[in-house]
Design an enzyme around this catalytic site. Structure first.
Site, PDB file in Angstrom:
ATOM      1  CB  SER A   1     -27.945 -48.063 -55.787  1.00 32.39           C
ATOM      2  OG  SER A   1     -26.992 -47.063 -56.101  1.00 32.39           O
TER       3      SER A   1
ATOM      4  CG  ASP B   1     -23.559 -52.151 -55.247  1.00 32.23           C
ATOM      5  OD1 ASP B   1     -24.297 -52.172 -56.247  1.00 32.23           O
ATOM      6  OD2 ASP B   1     -23.066 -51.103 -54.787  1.00 32.23           O
TER       7      ASP B   1
END
Length: 219
Positions: free
Chosen positions: A10, A177
């Site tokens: 990310s 996530d």
């Protein structure tokens, strides 16, 4: 033996002053995708990147750009992000009135379509439209900020979605996530995840550490 998961660092945890270099560094270290978190300060309590940043990073990207849109309404922005270079575009069911229409539009524009589940969102939202879905993203934190702690309650959701995907017979990526570390990565993969988004766990320690950090997530 669990399959080798896709690792999608990310960029929210990268050094924003040198994003192009960071993209090249994590790719060289073994990243499979680049995960880009887009927040509007309305749907989630933070503001991050827009389509111009995606466009600027595209020439540096040799792997798919996995763009997670945390914006509402989302439909007016699909074209801009896909034109900028997004390969995968994931949206929340809560970010527009017609999820089915939104996913169809993403595919019409040439990207793969993903659905994102907040911790409180039920998997039943996509039960009757699995044919429109290329990726499912389970948030194991409440979206908005990086560095949060993994919510173990979401493991049962990952397992439920794995069963739905298997029953559909489709090759849908199941991504997780939020609070992903080498320890929680194992739990996610064992529950059925095939892709992992990690920010802090990848970018901690600087570029010299990226390869080891990514390898640790793969287990």
């Amino acid at each position: 033996m669990s399959p080798r998961p896709i690792i999608a660092p990310s960029l929210l945890a990268a050094d924003f002053a040198r994003l192009g270099e960071e993209v090249r560094a994590v790719q060289a270290a073994g990243a499979d995708w680049l995960h880009i978190d887009v927040m509007d300060g309305h749907f989630v309590p933070n503001i991050t990147l827009g389509p111009d940043i995606v466009k600027a990073l595209k020439p540096h990207a040799t792997v798919p750009m996995d763009v997670h849109l945390m914006i509402a309404p989302v439909d007016p922005f699909l074209e801009a992000f896909i034109e900028a270079g997004a390969d995968i575009v994931s949206v929340h069911p809560e970010s527009g009135p017609h999820l089915n229409r939104t996913l169809k539009r993403i595919r019409q524009l040439g990207a793969r379509a993903g659905v994102v589940f907040n911790p409180s969102t039920s998997p039943s939202v996509i039960e009757w439209m699995m044919d429109e879905v290329d990726l499912i993203l389970v948030m194991s934190i409440n979206p908005g900020f990086g560095g949060q702690t993994f919510m173990h309650s979401q493991l049962a959701k990952i397992e439920a979605l794995r069963r739905m995907i298997d029953a559909s017979g489709r090759d849908i990526v199941l991504e997780v996530d939020g609070g992903v570390t080498p320890e929680t990565a194992r739990l996610c993969v064992d529950a059925g995840a095939t892709a992992l988004v990690a920010g802090t766990a990848v970018f901690r320690g600087g570029p010299d550490a990226y390869a080891a950090n990514i390898a640790a997530l793969r287990g």
